[in-house]
Design a protein around this motif. Structure first.
Motif, PDB file in Angstrom:
ATOM      1  N   SER A 444       0.917  -1.090  -0.031  1.00 44.84           N
ATOM      2  CA  SER A 444       0.145  -0.056  -0.055  1.00 44.84           C
ATOM      3  C   SER A 444       0.831   1.207  -0.186  1.00 44.84           C
ATOM      4  CB  SER A 444      -0.865  -0.117   1.045  1.00 44.84           C
ATOM      5  OG  SER A 444      -1.875   1.126   1.405  1.00 44.84           O
ATOM      6  N   PHE A 445       1.093   1.772  -1.102  1.00 42.02           N
ATOM      7  CA  PHE A 445       1.587   3.171  -1.422  1.00 42.02           C
ATOM      8  C   PHE A 445       0.676   3.998  -2.097  1.00 42.02           C
ATOM      9  CE2 PHE A 445       5.046   0.038  -1.234  1.00 42.02           C
ATOM     10  CZ  PHE A 445       5.732   0.336  -0.135  1.00 42.02           C
ATOM     11  N   LYS A 446       0.937   5.247  -1.817  1.00 38.41           N
ATOM     12  CA  LYS A 446       0.009   6.343  -2.753  1.00 38.41           C
ATOM     13  C   LYS A 446       0.864   7.244  -3.657  1.00 38.41           C
ATOM     14  CE  LYS A 446      -3.117  10.101  -1.642  1.00 38.41           C
ATOM     15  NZ  LYS A 446      -4.262   9.451  -2.182  1.00 38.41           N
ATOM     16  N   THR A 447       0.606   6.809  -5.069  1.00 38.20           N
ATOM     17  CA  THR A 447       1.439   7.476  -6.048  1.00 38.20           C
ATOM     18  C   THR A 447       0.299   8.634  -6.849  1.00 38.20           C
ATOM     19  OG1 THR A 447       2.217   4.982  -6.706  1.00 38.20           O
ATOM     20  CG2 THR A 447       2.334   6.954  -8.303  1.00 38.20           C
ATOM     21  N   LYS A 448       0.947   9.698  -6.887  1.00 37.22           N
ATOM     22  CA  LYS A 448       0.542  10.746  -7.442  1.00 37.22           C
ATOM     23  C   LYS A 448       0.495  10.723  -9.135  1.00 37.22           C
ATOM     24  CE  LYS A 448       0.052  15.599  -7.509  1.00 37.22           C
ATOM     25  NZ  LYS A 448       0.359  16.966  -7.034  1.00 37.22           N
ATOM     26  N   PHE A 449      -0.575  10.909  -9.873  1.00 35.16           N
ATOM     27  CA  PHE A 449      -0.657  10.950 -11.206  1.00 35.16           C
ATOM     28  C   PHE A 449      -0.313  12.145 -11.796  1.00 35.16           C
ATOM     29  CE2 PHE A 449      -2.698  11.225 -15.184  1.00 35.16           C
ATOM     30  CZ  PHE A 449      -1.946  10.584 -16.155  1.00 35.16           C
ATOM     31  N   VAL A 450       0.467  12.583 -12.280  1.00 37.93           N
ATOM     32  CA  VAL A 450       0.851  13.944 -12.801  1.00 37.93           C
ATOM     33  C   VAL A 450       0.923  13.907 -14.282  1.00 37.93           C
ATOM     34  CG1 VAL A 450       2.178  14.462 -10.566  1.00 37.93           C
ATOM     35  CG2 VAL A 450       3.504  13.617 -12.578  1.00 37.93           C
ATOM     36  N   GLY A 451       0.766  12.884 -15.113  1.00 38.24           N
ATOM     37  CA  GLY A 451       0.649  12.844 -16.269  1.00 38.24           C
ATOM     38  C   GLY A 451      -0.237  13.627 -17.236  1.00 38.24           C
ATOM     39  N   THR A 508      -2.019   2.574  -5.039  1.00 41.00           N
ATOM     40  CA  THR A 508      -0.689   2.184  -5.674  1.00 41.00           C
ATOM     41  C   THR A 508      -0.552   1.929  -7.152  1.00 41.00           C
ATOM     42  OG1 THR A 508      -0.374   1.087  -3.463  1.00 41.00           O
ATOM     43  CG2 THR A 508       1.294   0.636  -5.318  1.00 41.00           C
ATOM     44  N   ILE A 509       0.348   2.716  -7.730  1.00 40.89           N
ATOM     45  CA  ILE A 509       0.514   2.579  -9.413  1.00 40.89           C
ATOM     46  C   ILE A 509       1.958   1.695  -9.496  1.00 40.89           C
ATOM     47  CG2 ILE A 509       0.807   3.693 -11.579  1.00 40.89           C
ATOM     48  CD1 ILE A 509      -0.964   5.974 -10.452  1.00 40.89           C
ATOM     49  N   PHE A 510       1.519   0.525 -10.263  1.00 36.55           N
ATOM     50  CA  PHE A 510       2.970  -0.280 -10.689  1.00 36.55           C
ATOM     51  C   PHE A 510       3.333  -0.238 -11.994  1.00 36.55           C
ATOM     52  CE2 PHE A 510       0.636  -2.161  -7.072  1.00 36.55           C
ATOM     53  CZ  PHE A 510       1.759  -2.788  -6.226  1.00 36.55           C
TER      54      PHE A 510
END
Length: 843
Positions: A444-451, A508-510
């Motif tokens: 469980s991680f929090k990935t921020k999408f900046v795309g 989480t984004i892998f």
């Protein structure tokens, strides 16, 4: 009173009580995946009761279109057999959002029923929740105690779900018995004493542990069955005997030659009641965007339509007849619900098409059923026989059950269900991935999408396992909403890893890479999306939105998205439609998309709360899609395309460049598919057509026409893009005696393009303007001069262009409003551009 007068008097009454009269919500509850159909007036105010939305008014009233045919509220089997259940009905309602409460709700209900509608007081009964002493005491002002009844949770406690807002309710019942002896029949489910109005008092919140807690504010939610109150006011024993249904029934009498017996349960009368009910459900559902199909609400509608077909057969119809009732329905309800009028042709075509298709199935199915019924043992049709009817002959299980019931037989449903599940298991095919299956770990991680804003960033590595990488931020889009994942590279500790796929689990984004990675948690990675591929995807995604709206414009507003794929190479769009899209329609759709591309429309992206977005009925949101509290609204012209979408898009429609439909096909019953390409893929498509010309002599003229059309479109785009910049040139033009003088050099292929652009400039200048547009073609300077009509006599373009051409060692001329010239002295072209204003001033 007529039904129209009753409906209007209800609305007028509550308008006089300072209620906002609101429009009915569609029967298709887009944005609420918990419902197949709108089944109550409170549906459109659900967010208010849940405490996550609000309105700019605290009192409201309306008549709401409702359909109840599935789930908890399933009245299908009662329809036509009894006289007061319907699949489609109107619910008259009034609401208070934290404003008035029990006393006013009861007082106004009593006032409307007894003073406005003049119902006899002695025939009214009220029910209250067993512990609601407050409501009981209020009712004592209007009714004697022997006509106020207490009931438990089953009848007099309303809940939205297992948790959430809830509260006691008070129902008003009407006694139809001749001797007013109906007190003992209240809530008995009989037509002699019928519920006409339910007043719900929302004062609690049901917690997950089952406990009730008081809400900060109390609300009122009432619902009155329109068909029932019309029957009571008009003195009819049956809802079907009112002016709501009798025009439909009379039409069936006319078409069939059968006799309708009011309130009688003979087979012909039941059939006419069923058909007159079902046409209403079908018409309103189709008008609001639903279609008969094989899944979800589409399957429910197909069941209803086929049930109506079966009853139509019972009264002698062997040809389609249900669609013939539509004009009658529109005559009785079209003034209140104009969507029936605007979609009449679509509704009629869909219903007739379904009837034609099913009648073939019905004949053979009934024949096979009769054979199976003769062999039935223990008064039971086996599940195997029911499955054969369904699987081999396309005969719906519902009709098998209906036919069995008419013969006093039952169907072994559990056996049927087992066979259906076995078939589904056999037909289920697992998708094969081009990538090796990767087991995603439970982390469980929090990935921020900046795309949306960046295609390349540096970001901290949070997790590494084999070929999986998780970073704090990422520009890589993860497959969602039909748009495929990005690919690209990750540079970490000097090593370059290819990103093949993306996966998102919760927050989480892998990043799935081409090979295992050393554990470098905490280091900084450089993440870079394949920019060219992303741009191709963006073109296709924005084109998908334009395609969706163009389909609706050309084919009808019933079109709804049924699936999509947005890839770099092409786009695919599935939608509900009842017939093949013909070539003319495809051409019109394609032309409309390209028109919007040429209009150079800015693509506006705006974040809104989901509740704010729902308030705009023009914004398309899709049933079953999961939306967060904040959504992105993609707008390409507020009058054309507005959709909720989390995908990536171009900044302006002109970036799509060109759109071409390459195929149209059927993927399922009632579902069509369009595949299309954009941008450079269209150029490749043109080149491919060119390469086949020699091989396809017989198709030479057709292919050449296609190529010319596409090349012209490309040329139009080029000219349009140049012309779109003319406003900037005019804005910066030099003024002389209130005359705007524009001088500019551009790059074009030929003199015709130059002339077209100059002509566009002249149109843009409108009043008092002179323009000189120059280019170089085949080592020769070409110029075009244009002059607006009001000054062309004083400054004729032919003479101006002649003076200009002398500086280039050439000559030319033309008409006073437009003239062309050329010259070989290219070195003098900059001098001409700099001095043309002086030529005008000294003219």
């Amino acid at each position: 009173m007529t039904s129209r007068e009753i409906r209007q008097s209800f609305l007028d009454f509550f308008k006089s009580k300072q209620h906002k009269i609101v429009s009915s919500a569609p029967v298709i509850p887009y944005g609420d995946p918990t419902l197949l159909f709108t089944n109550a007036g409170m549906n459109q105010f659900k967010d208010v009761f849940l405490g996550i939305g609000n309105r700019d008014y605290v009192r409201a009233a309306d008549t709401q279109k409702c359909i109840r045919v599935s789930g908890k509220h399933n009245d299908l089997e009662e329809v036509g057999v009894d006289t007061y259940h319907h699949t489609f009905f109107e619910m008259l309602g009034n609401w208070s959002f934290g404003d008035y409460y029990k006393a006013e709700a009861i007082e106004w209900a009593w006032e409307l029923l007894t003073q406005v509608w003049k119902l006899p007081e002695e025939r009214l009964h009220a029910t209250v929740y067993k512990t609601d002493d407050e409501a009981y005491q209020i009712w004592q002002k209007y009714l004697p105690e022997d006509r106020i009844h207490k009931f438990a949770e089953k009848d007099n406690f309303w809940e939205m779900g297992e948790t959430g807002p809830c509260g006691p309710c008070s129902e008003i019942h009407y006694d139809r018995t001749a001797d007013l002896s109906g007190g003992k029949l209240v809530n008995a489910g009989v037509s002699e004493v019928i519920e006409i109005w339910n007043l719900v008092f929302i004062q609690y919140n049901r917690k997950s542990n089952g406990e009730l807690e008081n809400l900060a504010a109390t609300h009122v939610d009432t619902g009155m069955g329109f068909e029932r109150i019309c029957a009571v006011i008009q003195g009819k024993e049956s809802n079907y005997d009112t002016d709501i249904f009798m025009p439909l029934i009379n039409k069936l009498v006319e078409l069939s030659g059968k006799i309708y017996l009011n309130n009688e349960n003979n087979p012909d009368s039941i059939a006419m009641r069923v058909i007159s009910d079902h046409i209403r459900t079908l018409a309103f559902a189709i008008a609001d965007g639903a279609l008969p199909g094989n899944e979800g609400r589409g399957y429910v509608l197909r069941r209803i339509l086929r049930r109506a077909c079966r009853f139509a057969r019972n009264i002698g119809f062997s040809e389609p007849v249900i669609y013939k009732l539509l004009p009658v329905l529109i005559d009785t309800m079209g003034d209140e619900f104009p969507e029936l009028i605007s979609h009449q042709d679509t509704i009629s075509r869909i219903i007739k098409g379904e009837e034609v298709s099913f009648l073939h199935t019905l004949d053979r199915g009934i024949e096979i059923f009769e054979e199976k019924a003769k062999l039935a043992k223990n008064n039971e049709i086996s599940g195997e026989d029911a499955f054969i009817l369904y699987d081999t002959y396309g005969f719906p299980y519902d009709l098998t059950e209906l036919l069995a019931r008419e013969k006093g037989l039952i169907v072994n449903k559990s056996q049927f269900d087992i066979l259906m599940n076995e078939q589904k298991e056999r037909s289920r095919t697992s998708r094969k991935s081009s990538l090796q299956e990767v087991e995603i770990p439970s982390v469980s991680f929090k990935t921020k999408f900046v795309g949306y804003d960046f295609l390349e960033i540096d970001s901290e590595v949070l997790y590494v396992e084999n070929n999986l990488v998780v970073c704090a931020e990422t520009p890589f889009y993860t497959e969602s909403g039909g748009q495929v994942s990005d690919i690209g590279i990750i540079i970490l500790a000097g090593e370059t890893y290819i990103v093949l796929e993306m996966k998102k689990i919760a927050d989480t984004i892998f990043h799935i890479c081409d090979r295992n990675i050393e554990h470098l948690i905490g280091s900084i990675a450089n993440l870079k999306v394949d920019a060219n591929r992303r741009k191709d995807i963006m073109r296709n995604h924005s084109a998908t939105h334009l395609l969706h709206e163009s389909l609706r414009d050309v084919l009808g507003n019933h079109i709804q998205q049924a699936g999509s794929l947005v890839a770099p190479e092409y786009l695919r769009f599935d939608f509900n439609h009842f017939e093949k899209v013909n070539q003319y329609q495809l051409n019109e759709i394609e032309k409309l998309v390209n028109k919007k591309i040429l209009e150079n429309i800015n693509v506006n992206v705006e974040e809104k709360s989901l509740e704010d977005a729902k308030k705009n009925s023009k914004i398309k949101m899709f049933f079953g899609d999961k939306y967060g509290d904040t959504v992105r609204v993609i707008t390409m012209d507020p009058k054309f395309s507005l959709e909720l979408c989390g995908g990536t898009h171009v900044n302006n429609t002109s970036e799509i460049a060109l759109f071409k439909i390459i195929s149209e096909s059927s993927v399922a019953a009632g579902i069509r598919r369009v595949e299309a390409i954009t941008g450079k893929k269209v150029i490749e498509y043109i080149e491919n057509l060119n390469s086949k010309i020699n091989e396809l002599e017989k198709s030479k003229d057709t292919l050449n026409n296609k190529i010319k059309s596409l090349e012209k479109t490309i040329n139009d785009i080029k000219i349009s893009n140049i012309s779109n910049n003319l406003s900037d040139l005019i804005r910066n033009a030099e003024l002389f005696n209130d005359i705007k003088i524009v001088v500019h050099q551009i790059s074009v292929e030929n003199i015709d393009e130059l002339r077209n652009i100059a002509d566009n400039l002249r149109n843009e200048l409108a009043n008092s303007g002179i323009g000189l547009i120059a280019t170089i073609i085949e080592d020769k300077a070409q110029i075009v001069c244009v002059v607006t009509d009001n000054i062309k006599d004083k400054y004729p373009a032919g003479k101006l262009v002649g003076l200009a051409a002398k500086m280039l060692g050439g000559g030319g001329g033309g008409k006073p409003h437009l003239a062309t010239a050329g010259g070989k002295d290219l070195d003098k072209l900059p001098e001409l551009l700099n001095n043309f204003v002086d030529i005008v001033k000294n003219f």
